[in-house]
Design a protein around this motif. Sequence first.
Motif, PDB file in Angstrom:
ATOM      1  N   PHE A   3       0.865  -1.174   0.000  1.00 46.26           N
ATOM      2  CA  PHE A   3       0.000   0.000   0.000  1.00 46.26           C
ATOM      3  C   PHE A   3       0.905   1.227   0.000  1.00 46.26           C
ATOM      4  N   GLN A   4       0.577   2.204  -0.854  1.00 48.42           N
ATOM      5  CA  GLN A   4       1.454   3.347  -1.040  1.00 48.42           C
ATOM      6  C   GLN A   4       0.678   4.659  -0.967  1.00 48.42           C
ATOM      7  N   VAL A   5       1.195   5.583  -0.164  1.00 49.24           N
ATOM      8  CA  VAL A   5       0.606   6.927  -0.069  1.00 49.24           C
ATOM      9  C   VAL A   5       1.655   8.016  -0.269  1.00 49.24           C
ATOM     10  N   LEU A   6       2.928   7.630  -0.396  1.00 51.49           N
ATOM     11  CA  LEU A   6       3.999   8.605  -0.594  1.00 51.49           C
ATOM     12  C   LEU A   6       4.155   8.888  -2.084  1.00 51.49           C
ATOM     13  N   GLY A   7       3.138   9.510  -2.624  1.00 52.93           N
ATOM     14  CA  GLY A   7       2.960   9.722  -4.052  1.00 52.93           C
ATOM     15  C   GLY A   7       1.478   9.520  -4.313  1.00 52.93           C
ATOM     16  N   PRO A   8       1.074   9.220  -5.544  1.00 50.73           N
ATOM     17  CA  PRO A   8      -0.334   8.866  -5.768  1.00 50.73           C
ATOM     18  C   PRO A   8      -0.710   7.640  -4.936  1.00 50.73           C
ATOM     19  N   VAL A   9      -1.954   7.571  -4.488  1.00 50.27           N
ATOM     20  CA  VAL A   9      -2.410   6.446  -3.678  1.00 50.27           C
ATOM     21  C   VAL A   9      -2.489   5.203  -4.555  1.00 50.27           C
ATOM     22  N   GLU A  10      -1.783   4.155  -4.147  1.00 54.29           N
ATOM     23  CA  GLU A  10      -1.713   2.947  -4.959  1.00 54.29           C
ATOM     24  C   GLU A  10      -1.726   1.700  -4.079  1.00 54.29           C
ATOM     25  N   ILE A  11      -2.235   0.611  -4.656  1.00 55.33           N
ATOM     26  CA  ILE A  11      -1.998  -0.726  -4.133  1.00 55.33           C
ATOM     27  C   ILE A  11      -1.205  -1.443  -5.218  1.00 55.33           C
ATOM     28  N   GLU A  12      -0.085  -2.036  -4.843  1.00 58.32           N
ATOM     29  CA  GLU A  12       0.803  -2.638  -5.831  1.00 58.32           C
ATOM     30  C   GLU A  12       1.055  -4.095  -5.481  1.00 58.32           C
ATOM     31  N   THR A  13       0.932  -4.964  -6.478  1.00 53.82           N
ATOM     32  CA  THR A  13       1.203  -6.388  -6.275  1.00 53.82           C
ATOM     33  C   THR A  13       2.706  -6.638  -6.302  1.00 53.82           C
ATOM     34  N   GLU A  14       3.108  -7.856  -5.987  1.00 56.25           N
ATOM     35  CA  GLU A  14       4.525  -8.197  -5.954  1.00 56.25           C
ATOM     36  C   GLU A  14       5.190  -8.019  -7.310  1.00 56.25           C
ATOM     37  N   ASP A  15       4.420  -8.184  -8.401  1.00 60.38           N
ATOM     38  CA  ASP A  15       5.015  -8.032  -9.729  1.00 60.38           C
ATOM     39  C   ASP A  15       4.924  -6.598 -10.256  1.00 60.38           C
ATOM     40  N   GLY A  16       4.503  -5.660  -9.393  1.00 63.78           N
ATOM     41  CA  GLY A  16       4.469  -4.253  -9.759  1.00 63.78           C
ATOM     42  C   GLY A  16       3.192  -3.784 -10.407  1.00 63.78           C
ATOM     43  N   THR A  17       2.177  -4.642 -10.477  1.00 64.19           N
ATOM     44  CA  THR A  17       0.894  -4.259 -11.071  1.00 64.19           C
ATOM     45  C   THR A  17       0.118  -3.361 -10.115  1.00 64.19           C
ATOM     46  N   GLN A  18      -0.453  -2.266 -10.652  1.00 61.01           N
ATOM     47  CA  GLN A  18      -1.244  -1.344  -9.838  1.00 61.01           C
ATOM     48  C   GLN A  18      -2.703  -1.824  -9.814  1.00 61.01           C
ATOM     49  N   VAL A  19      -3.201  -2.059  -8.623  1.00 64.18           N
ATOM     50  CA  VAL A  19      -4.558  -2.611  -8.483  1.00 64.18           C
ATOM     51  C   VAL A  19      -5.389  -1.759  -7.531  1.00 64.18           C
ATOM     52  N   SER A  20      -5.174  -0.447  -7.574  1.00 62.41           N
ATOM     53  CA  SER A  20      -5.897   0.463  -6.689  1.00 62.41           C
ATOM     54  C   SER A  20      -7.341   0.622  -7.152  1.00 62.41           C
ATOM     55  N   PRO A  21      -8.245   0.890  -6.218  1.00 68.71           N
ATOM     56  CA  PRO A  21      -9.619   1.201  -6.640  1.00 68.71           C
ATOM     57  C   PRO A  21      -9.644   2.493  -7.441  1.00 68.71           C
ATOM     58  N   ARG A  22     -10.487   2.557  -8.448  1.00 69.95           N
ATOM     59  CA  ARG A  22     -10.544   3.746  -9.300  1.00 69.95           C
ATOM     60  C   ARG A  22     -11.431   4.839  -8.710  1.00 69.95           C
ATOM     61  N   ALA A  23     -12.475   4.456  -8.013  1.00 72.68           N
ATOM     62  CA  ALA A  23     -13.431   5.436  -7.487  1.00 72.68           C
ATOM     63  C   ALA A  23     -12.751   6.364  -6.484  1.00 72.68           C
ATOM     64  N   LEU A  24     -12.996   7.661  -6.628  1.00 70.36           N
ATOM     65  CA  LEU A  24     -12.338   8.655  -5.780  1.00 70.36           C
ATOM     66  C   LEU A  24     -12.631   8.428  -4.307  1.00 70.36           C
ATOM     67  N   LYS A  25     -13.887   8.157  -3.959  1.00 70.05           N
ATOM     68  CA  LYS A  25     -14.230   7.977  -2.554  1.00 70.05           C
ATOM     69  C   LYS A  25     -13.535   6.749  -1.964  1.00 70.05           C
ATOM     70  N   LEU A  26     -13.382   5.693  -2.739  1.00 69.97           N
ATOM     71  CA  LEU A  26     -12.711   4.496  -2.227  1.00 69.97           C
ATOM     72  C   LEU A  26     -11.213   4.766  -2.036  1.00 69.97           C
ATOM     73  N   ARG A  27     -10.598   5.462  -2.978  1.00 66.56           N
ATOM     74  CA  ARG A  27      -9.184   5.803  -2.824  1.00 66.56           C
ATOM     75  C   ARG A  27      -8.987   6.736  -1.628  1.00 66.56           C
ATOM     76  N   SER A  28      -9.913   7.661  -1.459  1.00 63.96           N
ATOM     77  CA  SER A  28      -9.826   8.589  -0.329  1.00 63.96           C
ATOM     78  C   SER A  28      -9.969   7.848   0.994  1.00 63.96           C
ATOM     79  N   LEU A  29     -10.912   6.932   1.058  1.00 63.91           N
ATOM     80  CA  LEU A  29     -11.112   6.143   2.274  1.00 63.91           C
ATOM     81  C   LEU A  29      -9.873   5.312   2.571  1.00 63.91           C
ATOM     82  N   LEU A  30      -9.340   4.662   1.547  1.00 68.21           N
ATOM     83  CA  LEU A  30      -8.132   3.850   1.725  1.00 68.21           C
ATOM     84  C   LEU A  30      -6.974   4.723   2.190  1.00 68.21           C
ATOM     85  N   ALA A  31      -6.800   5.880   1.576  1.00 68.72           N
ATOM     86  CA  ALA A  31      -5.687   6.773   1.929  1.00 68.72           C
ATOM     87  C   ALA A  31      -5.792   7.247   3.370  1.00 68.72           C
TER      88      ALA A  31
END
Length: 266
Positions: A3-31
């Motif tokens: 889980f990453q917040v030091l930059g754009p909010v992201e969830i990243e898999t071990e192989d580097g794939t970005q799998v963050s939720p797209r919806a603004l409210k979900l990203r905001s809640l996660l952040a």
Amino acid sequence: MKFQVLGPVEIETEDGTQVSPRALKLRSLLAYLCTHHGEAVSSGRLIEALWSGTPPQTASTALHVYVSKLRKHLSALDLDAAALITTQPPGYRLRLVGCDLDVYEFDRLLGAARECRQAGDREKASQTLDRAISLWRGQALEDLRGIPAFESLGRRLDERRSFAREQRFELELELGNHKALVGEIYSLLDDRSTWENLYAYLMVALYRSGRTAEALATYSRVRRNLVEDHGIEPAPRLQRLQHAILTHAPALDDCGADQLVGVLAA
């Protein structure tokens, strides 16, 4: 999973794939949960953050729905969503069991660097700070900075990166690596035209590199920025540093921190 917040909010898999939720409210809640990881965050605080102080009458119900959707998103990534986001009065709590969080790793590395410095291992302390700074991918919460709560959170996190940078610059000067610092500091100045400490480190690095005229020109640059933008003169310690350069104060040639602190002391 990271889980990453030091930059754009992201969830990243071990192989580097970005799998963050797209919806603004979900990203905001996660952040918001990530930046308060391990803490029970009240529903009221989450509602305030997500709706910027103007929540709808159905905000409590909507928050519950968003939490449910975020859990479903995490479950789809083969994560134990129920263990990650727990309902805990007065709200919700994020426990990153089996996952990484960049801001947690950043804080851990800052602590490790502090211990190295206290133990006298300045080189390892600087290397550890460099690792901490490398975790950043831009401004903290970069994609959410248009939301007031996240602008405030992001600024506080950015200040921690600035602190880490200053600590590392001090260590590099103590280690005698002033020449390597010059280009690095120059690259930061355009977006930080009035960061006086940054100019101080650059002035010392330039002076120790035999570039006295550039060191003095650097003082003139920051003074001009401060006077034109804010109508104020540089801080007394920066003025003392300029005087020390003009008079070739012996302390400036010493790579140890103690004498330099004496020159710059407020």
